[in-house]
Motif scaffolding. Structure first.
Motif, mmCIF file in Angstrom:
data_model
loop_
_atom_site.group_PDB
_atom_site.id
_atom_site.type_symbol
_atom_site.label_atom_id
_atom_site.label_comp_id
_atom_site.label_asym_id
_atom_site.label_seq_id
_atom_site.Cartn_x
_atom_site.Cartn_y
_atom_site.Cartn_z
ATOM 1 N N ASP A 1 0.850 -1.194 0.000
ATOM 2 C CA ASP A 1 0.000 0.000 0.000
ATOM 3 C C ASP A 1 0.882 1.239 0.000
ATOM 4 N N GLY A 2 0.544 2.227 -0.843
ATOM 5 C CA GLY A 2 1.289 3.482 -0.866
ATOM 6 C C GLY A 2 2.088 3.663 -2.141
ATOM 7 N N PHE A 3 2.667 4.850 -2.256
ATOM 8 C CA PHE A 3 3.455 5.207 -3.433
ATOM 9 C C PHE A 3 4.605 6.103 -2.983
ATOM 10 N N SER A 4 5.783 5.905 -3.566
ATOM 11 C CA SER A 4 6.922 6.731 -3.187
ATOM 12 C C SER A 4 7.999 6.643 -4.266
ATOM 13 N N THR A 5 9.072 7.404 -4.070
ATOM 14 C CA THR A 5 10.281 7.274 -4.886
ATOM 15 C C THR A 5 11.409 6.862 -3.952
ATOM 16 N N ILE A 6 12.238 5.944 -4.415
ATOM 17 C CA ILE A 6 13.293 5.382 -3.562
ATOM 18 C C ILE A 6 14.654 5.548 -4.230
ATOM 19 N N ASP A 7 15.614 5.997 -3.440
ATOM 20 C CA ASP A 7 16.994 6.131 -3.900
ATOM 21 C C ASP A 7 17.663 4.761 -3.779
ATOM 22 N N GLU A 8 17.923 4.120 -4.923
ATOM 23 C CA GLU A 8 18.543 2.801 -4.935
ATOM 24 C C GLU A 8 20.005 2.854 -5.384
ATOM 25 N N SER A 9 20.614 4.031 -5.261
ATOM 26 C CA SER A 9 21.982 4.210 -5.757
ATOM 27 C C SER A 9 22.981 3.291 -5.044
ATOM 28 N N MET A 10 22.716 2.942 -3.775
ATOM 29 C CA MET A 10 23.630 2.059 -3.054
ATOM 30 C C MET A 10 23.707 0.675 -3.693
ATOM 31 N N LEU A 11 22.673 0.325 -4.447
ATOM 32 C CA LEU A 11 22.620 -0.995 -5.064
ATOM 33 C C LEU A 11 22.924 -0.944 -6.557
ATOM 34 N N THR A 12 22.374 0.053 -7.243
ATOM 35 C CA THR A 12 22.495 0.118 -8.702
ATOM 36 C C THR A 12 23.481 1.163 -9.199
ATOM 37 N N GLY A 13 23.809 2.157 -8.338
ATOM 38 C CA GLY A 13 24.661 3.258 -8.782
ATOM 39 C C GLY A 13 23.890 4.354 -9.485
ATOM 40 N N GLU A 14 22.614 4.142 -9.713
ATOM 41 C CA GLU A 14 21.767 5.130 -10.387
ATOM 42 C C GLU A 14 21.325 6.189 -9.389
ATOM 43 N N SER A 15 21.664 7.449 -9.667
ATOM 44 C CA SER A 15 21.376 8.528 -8.714
ATOM 45 C C SER A 15 19.927 9.006 -8.755
ATOM 46 N N ILE A 16 19.213 8.734 -9.845
ATOM 47 C CA ILE A 16 17.823 9.198 -9.966
ATOM 48 C C ILE A 16 16.904 8.256 -9.191
ATOM 49 N N PRO A 17 16.097 8.773 -8.251
ATOM 50 C CA PRO A 17 15.178 7.920 -7.480
ATOM 51 C C PRO A 17 14.216 7.175 -8.398
ATOM 52 N N VAL A 18 13.806 5.991 -7.950
ATOM 53 C CA VAL A 18 12.926 5.123 -8.736
ATOM 54 C C VAL A 18 11.526 5.145 -8.139
ATOM 55 N N ASP A 19 10.526 5.307 -8.996
ATOM 56 C CA ASP A 19 9.138 5.276 -8.519
ATOM 57 C C ASP A 19 8.766 3.862 -8.079
ATOM 58 N N LYS A 20 8.071 3.782 -6.939
ATOM 59 C CA LYS A 20 7.626 2.493 -6.421
ATOM 60 C C LYS A 20 6.154 2.592 -6.041
ATOM 61 N N ARG A 21 5.409 1.556 -6.360
ATOM 62 C CA ARG A 21 3.980 1.494 -6.009
ATOM 63 C C ARG A 21 3.643 0.055 -5.615
ATOM 64 N N ALA A 22 2.399 -0.177 -5.299
ATOM 65 C CA ALA A 22 1.962 -1.497 -4.853
ATOM 66 C C ALA A 22 2.368 -2.572 -5.858
ATOM 67 N N PHE B 1 4.808 4.310 2.620
ATOM 68 C CA PHE B 1 4.217 3.083 2.089
ATOM 69 C C PHE B 1 4.359 1.949 3.099
ATOM 70 N N LYS B 2 3.543 0.946 2.905
ATOM 71 C CA LYS B 2 3.615 -0.263 3.718
ATOM 72 C C LYS B 2 4.035 -1.404 2.798
ATOM 73 N N PHE B 3 4.892 -2.259 3.314
ATOM 74 C CA PHE B 3 5.302 -3.400 2.500
ATOM 75 C C PHE B 3 5.396 -4.662 3.357
ATOM 76 N N LYS B 4 5.268 -5.788 2.703
ATOM 77 C CA LYS B 4 5.374 -7.067 3.389
ATOM 78 C C LYS B 4 6.805 -7.577 3.271
ATOM 79 N N ALA B 5 7.421 -7.889 4.403
ATOM 80 C CA ALA B 5 8.803 -8.383 4.415
ATOM 81 C C ALA B 5 8.873 -9.756 3.769
ATOM 82 N N THR B 6 9.785 -9.907 2.813
ATOM 83 C CA THR B 6 9.968 -11.202 2.147
ATOM 84 C C THR B 6 11.335 -11.819 2.450
ATOM 85 N N LYS B 7 12.314 -10.966 2.716
ATOM 86 C CA LYS B 7 13.651 -11.465 3.075
ATOM 87 C C LYS B 7 14.170 -10.652 4.256
#
Length: 277
Positions: free
Chosen positions: A189-210, A225-231
């Protein structure tokens, strides 16, 4: 505390190898110059060609800078195997002691420069290896610093903050703007943008949704946002990266393993042939 101890030990080893390399290089350079002088018919001071002078230069290299190879060879032979240290100790000792014999007891050519240069170059290699491992350790610490310390989860119908180590698979986790995603999971549930540069090196935040996947250690930028833990724990992507880097740091390079394997057969074979001869 343990990481500080490890860092101190690592820096101490790097300083030791640096000092040994400086000593070995300083004493080996005149021997190397003498070798090139003979090859290219270059005139050097008579002192450089003096066997006793060369003996005085080579001896500290052999037994001060090279002591670590004798110690490693002893430990290896005590356990019934032969590694690179045995090969180095045997090869340089043969050159050194033959040269000692031709310096003081019988006529002949000396090979002081051979043992001294071999020891110098291998110490340089160990110094570079020590520096590389130090950089790897710092990288591991930085990776560990990316991990979230706490997580906000829903349990028993209420919201609570718990240490990230206590998050369980299928927990419903809430992430607010500016917070780190604590573990891997799938947004419910929810919507946001996430900085994944630590993993991908890409500085532009990535849109995330359900339905989208989120990775522990990445940074939530704007929405909640709310998310279900998988790992969780050691199964998260960041933990696996840290584990792989640690394993790589502690393992030998393929060429090094090959050299040790060859040494195990090569050294006894050479010694056997020499005794037979």
């Amino acid at each position: 505390f343990d990481s500080d101890e490890e860092k101190i030990a690592r820096e101490r080893e790097a300083r030791r190898q640096t000092n040994l390399f400086i000593l070995s290089a300083a004493l080996s350079i005149p021997l190397l110059a003498m070798m090139f002088a003979e090859l290219f018919n270059i005139h050097l001071p008579v002192l450089v060609h003096n066997k006793v002078f060369q003996f005085a230069l080579a001896t500290p290299v052999q037994f001060v800078a090279g002591f670590q190879f004798y110690r490693g060879a002893y430990k290896s032979l005590r356990h019934g195997s032969a590694n690179m240290d045995v090969l180095i100790a045997m090869g340089t000792s043969a050159a050194y002691f033959y040269s000692v014999a031709t310096t003081f007891f019988v006529p002949g050519h000396v090979y002081y420069e051979t043992g001294a240069i071999i020891i110098t170059l291998i110490i340089l290699g160990r110094l570079l290896e020590s520096v590389a491992k130090g950089r790897t350790s710092e990288a591991i610490k930085k990776l560990m610093g990316l991990q979230a310390r706490t997580a906000r989860v829903y349990r028993s119908g209420r919201e609570m903050d718990i240490p990230v180590e206590e998050v369980e698979v299928n927990d419903l986790v809430l992430v607010r703007p500016g917070e780190k995603v604590p573990v891997d999971g799938i947004i419910e549930d929810g919507f946001s943008t996430i900085d994944e540069s630590m993993l991908t090196g890409e500085s532009i935040p990535v849109d995330k949704r359900a339905g989208d996947e989120v990775i522990g250690g990445t940074i939530n930028k704007h929405g909640s946002f709310k998310f279900k833990a998988t790992k969780v724990g050691a199964d998260t992507a960041l933990s696996q990266i840290i584990r792989i880097v640690e394993e790589a740091q502690g393992s030998k390079a393929p060429i090094q393993r090959l050299a040790d394997m060859m040494s195990a057969y090569f050294v006894p074979a050479v010694v056997g042939i020499a005794l037979t001869t």
